[in-house]
Design a protein around this motif. Sequence first.
Motif, mmCIF file in Angstrom:
data_model
loop_
_atom_site.group_PDB
_atom_site.id
_atom_site.type_symbol
_atom_site.label_atom_id
_atom_site.label_comp_id
_atom_site.label_asym_id
_atom_site.label_seq_id
_atom_site.Cartn_x
_atom_site.Cartn_y
_atom_site.Cartn_z
ATOM 1 N N ILE A 1 0.718 -1.091 0.120
ATOM 2 C CA ILE A 1 0.043 -0.243 0.026
ATOM 3 C C ILE A 1 0.844 1.175 0.136
ATOM 4 N N PRO A 2 0.862 2.085 -1.032
ATOM 5 C CA PRO A 2 1.786 3.368 -1.139
ATOM 6 C C PRO A 2 1.073 4.292 -0.686
ATOM 7 N N VAL A 3 1.741 4.963 0.394
ATOM 8 C CA VAL A 3 1.053 6.159 0.885
ATOM 9 C C VAL A 3 2.073 7.029 1.594
ATOM 10 N N ASP A 4 2.089 8.306 1.015
ATOM 11 C CA ASP A 4 3.132 9.351 1.399
ATOM 12 C C ASP A 4 4.262 9.031 0.891
ATOM 13 N N GLY A 5 4.433 8.458 -0.261
ATOM 14 C CA GLY A 5 5.914 8.016 -0.696
ATOM 15 C C GLY A 5 6.426 6.774 -0.037
ATOM 16 N N ARG A 6 5.846 6.065 0.796
ATOM 17 C CA ARG A 6 6.282 4.944 1.306
ATOM 18 C C ARG A 6 5.495 3.555 1.125
ATOM 19 N N HIS A 7 6.167 2.573 1.311
ATOM 20 C CA HIS A 7 5.228 1.283 1.129
ATOM 21 C C HIS A 7 4.846 0.462 2.250
ATOM 22 N N LEU A 8 3.883 0.332 2.745
ATOM 23 C CA LEU A 8 3.261 -0.170 3.965
ATOM 24 C C LEU A 8 2.398 -1.405 3.710
ATOM 25 N N CYS A 9 2.644 -2.311 4.859
ATOM 26 C CA CYS A 9 1.810 -3.458 4.607
ATOM 27 C C CYS A 9 0.215 -2.960 5.434
ATOM 28 N N PRO A 10 -0.683 -3.777 5.356
ATOM 29 C CA PRO A 10 -1.997 -3.557 5.926
ATOM 30 C C PRO A 10 -1.983 -3.439 7.241
ATOM 31 N N THR A 11 -0.994 -4.006 8.014
ATOM 32 C CA THR A 11 -0.908 -3.910 9.546
ATOM 33 C C THR A 11 -0.587 -2.683 10.062
ATOM 34 N N CYS A 12 0.768 -2.399 9.414
ATOM 35 C CA CYS A 12 1.465 -1.028 9.817
ATOM 36 C C CYS A 12 0.497 -0.003 9.259
ATOM 37 N N ILE A 13 -0.303 0.035 8.162
ATOM 38 C CA ILE A 13 -1.249 0.936 7.930
ATOM 39 C C ILE A 13 -2.088 1.226 8.969
ATOM 40 N N ASP A 14 -2.795 0.252 9.599
ATOM 41 C CA ASP A 14 -3.615 0.188 10.661
ATOM 42 C C ASP A 14 -3.034 0.827 11.823
ATOM 43 N N THR A 15 -1.881 0.290 12.280
ATOM 44 C CA THR A 15 -1.061 1.017 13.456
ATOM 45 C C THR A 15 -0.884 2.428 13.347
ATOM 46 N N ALA A 16 -0.243 2.706 11.975
ATOM 47 C CA ALA A 16 0.063 4.190 11.644
ATOM 48 C C ALA A 16 -1.482 5.082 11.561
ATOM 49 N N HIS A 17 -2.458 4.677 11.216
ATOM 50 C CA HIS A 17 -3.662 5.395 11.423
ATOM 51 C C HIS A 17 -4.081 5.713 12.879
ATOM 52 N N LYS A 18 -3.953 4.300 13.818
ATOM 53 C CA LYS A 18 -4.306 4.661 15.078
ATOM 54 C C LYS A 18 -3.254 5.746 16.035
ATOM 55 N N THR A 19 -1.838 5.522 15.588
ATOM 56 C CA THR A 19 -1.078 6.536 16.303
ATOM 57 C C THR A 19 -0.837 7.865 15.409
ATOM 58 N N GLU B 1 -4.326 10.789 8.090
ATOM 59 C CA GLU B 1 -5.248 11.547 8.992
ATOM 60 C C GLU B 1 -6.613 11.873 8.495
ATOM 61 N N ARG B 2 -7.666 11.620 9.123
ATOM 62 C CA ARG B 2 -8.836 11.840 8.984
ATOM 63 C C ARG B 2 -9.663 12.857 9.679
ATOM 64 N N SER B 3 -9.179 13.047 10.912
ATOM 65 C CA SER B 3 -9.792 13.898 11.737
ATOM 66 C C SER B 3 -9.025 14.394 12.779
ATOM 67 N N ARG B 4 -9.028 15.553 13.432
ATOM 68 C CA ARG B 4 -8.530 16.192 14.782
ATOM 69 C C ARG B 4 -9.641 16.670 15.728
ATOM 70 N N THR B 5 -9.333 16.437 16.887
ATOM 71 C CA THR B 5 -10.100 17.042 17.918
ATOM 72 C C THR B 5 -9.991 18.721 18.251
ATOM 73 N N ARG B 6 -10.964 19.475 17.967
ATOM 74 C CA ARG B 6 -10.975 20.964 18.374
ATOM 75 C C ARG B 6 -10.802 21.162 19.546
ATOM 76 N N TRP B 7 -9.707 21.344 20.500
ATOM 77 C CA TRP B 7 -9.892 21.492 21.738
ATOM 78 C C TRP B 7 -10.334 23.100 22.136
ATOM 79 N N ASP B 8 -9.920 23.564 21.236
ATOM 80 C CA ASP B 8 -10.431 25.126 21.383
ATOM 81 C C ASP B 8 -12.203 25.288 21.344
ATOM 82 N N ALA B 9 -12.665 24.702 20.466
ATOM 83 C CA ALA B 9 -14.181 24.173 20.718
ATOM 84 C C ALA B 9 -14.866 23.795 21.937
#
Lengths: 190, 175
Positions: A89-107, A114-122
């Motif tokens: 799975i190519p992402v951001d110029g790197r080649h990752l496996c499905p497990t590392c993709i899942d870990t990278a998304h969680k961390t 990145e799909r979302s961020r928490t708005r602490w100011d709100a």
Amino acid sequence: MPTRDIRCPACRRPLPEDPATLNSLDRCPACNAPLTIATFPGFRRTPVAGRAAERITGEGEAACFFHATRKAAIPCDDCGRFLCALCDIPVDGRHLCPTCIDTAHKTGTVRGLERSRTRWDAMVWYANLGLFTVIGIPFVTLFNILVTIFRWRAADSRVANVRRRMVIGTLVSVLACGGLATLILVAFVL
Amino acid sequence: MSDLLHQNPTYRKLRSSLIPLVGSSSYWLAEDHLLVVDVLGVLERYRKFQLEDIENIVIRPNRLRLILGLILGLLLVPFLAMAIGFWIAGLTATDGEGEPWIFAAIFVTTIATILLPILAFILIGGTMCEVRMTTAVQEIRLPGLYRLPKARALVQELQSAAQRFTSSNANAPVP
């Protein structure tokens, strides 16, 4: 040109497939509902077949970690596991496996995932609604101070200066708290 | 750590709009993709769409402006009538009997003053609409595009950008 199933959003009946006809439509031919359709180059594009993983043909050929019968094409840039063309799975110029993709998304280590961020100011400003209840003022102020301190590093946004908003929101609640303290002092002590 | 989009030369802001009481949405165009940023409550969400993946966008005018206008208008008319009546009663009363009428007039006028700009906002700005985008694998409603003229303007810009990107890729030399 590939056929596309494009339907009227009102009656769900199929619309003409020709892009020129679609672009000139101002009403659905079936139900007469007003609509405007804009087709894009992707409408005329022929779907491209995905990559297929090659089978291992001989002894000594390296196999994919996840598919033992498929030939390894590339190692994962994170964990080093061998990957076939399907698992790569190519992402951001790197080649990752499905497990590392899942870990990278969680961390949150890969920006491209990145799909979302928490708005602490709100959160601070929604808490400030509690300032309208007199009894809530000190609790809101404490909450805002804690959020500002403990979420300072995590506070980030792509569309707003979150830290500045957090500080202003907290200052508002601190001022309200100070005002309330002054009132109590004047009313009951002095 | 900050990667604000308006400081990033890769992105050009197409449009932003408020979603009343809930948040906002904004549209950012890069050379090869569209980034939609929704702020809903305390969550800021990102969705990226490659221009070459967008198949079509359908804009469907709806009757929301008419319905909301009617509801607010029907609410506003009695308040305006009461306000006028109460002010007249309050100002023409004698022997101090006008005071309760004046208070009632202030109260009703305040409500009418709140409703009037809301009604004006709904009526001014053009027909309301719903915008849906289709790619090969999804159909999504584009948030914050509820006015027909602005929705059409944004879609036109997207179309031009997609055409430019496709032409420049078609002309790109084969390695």
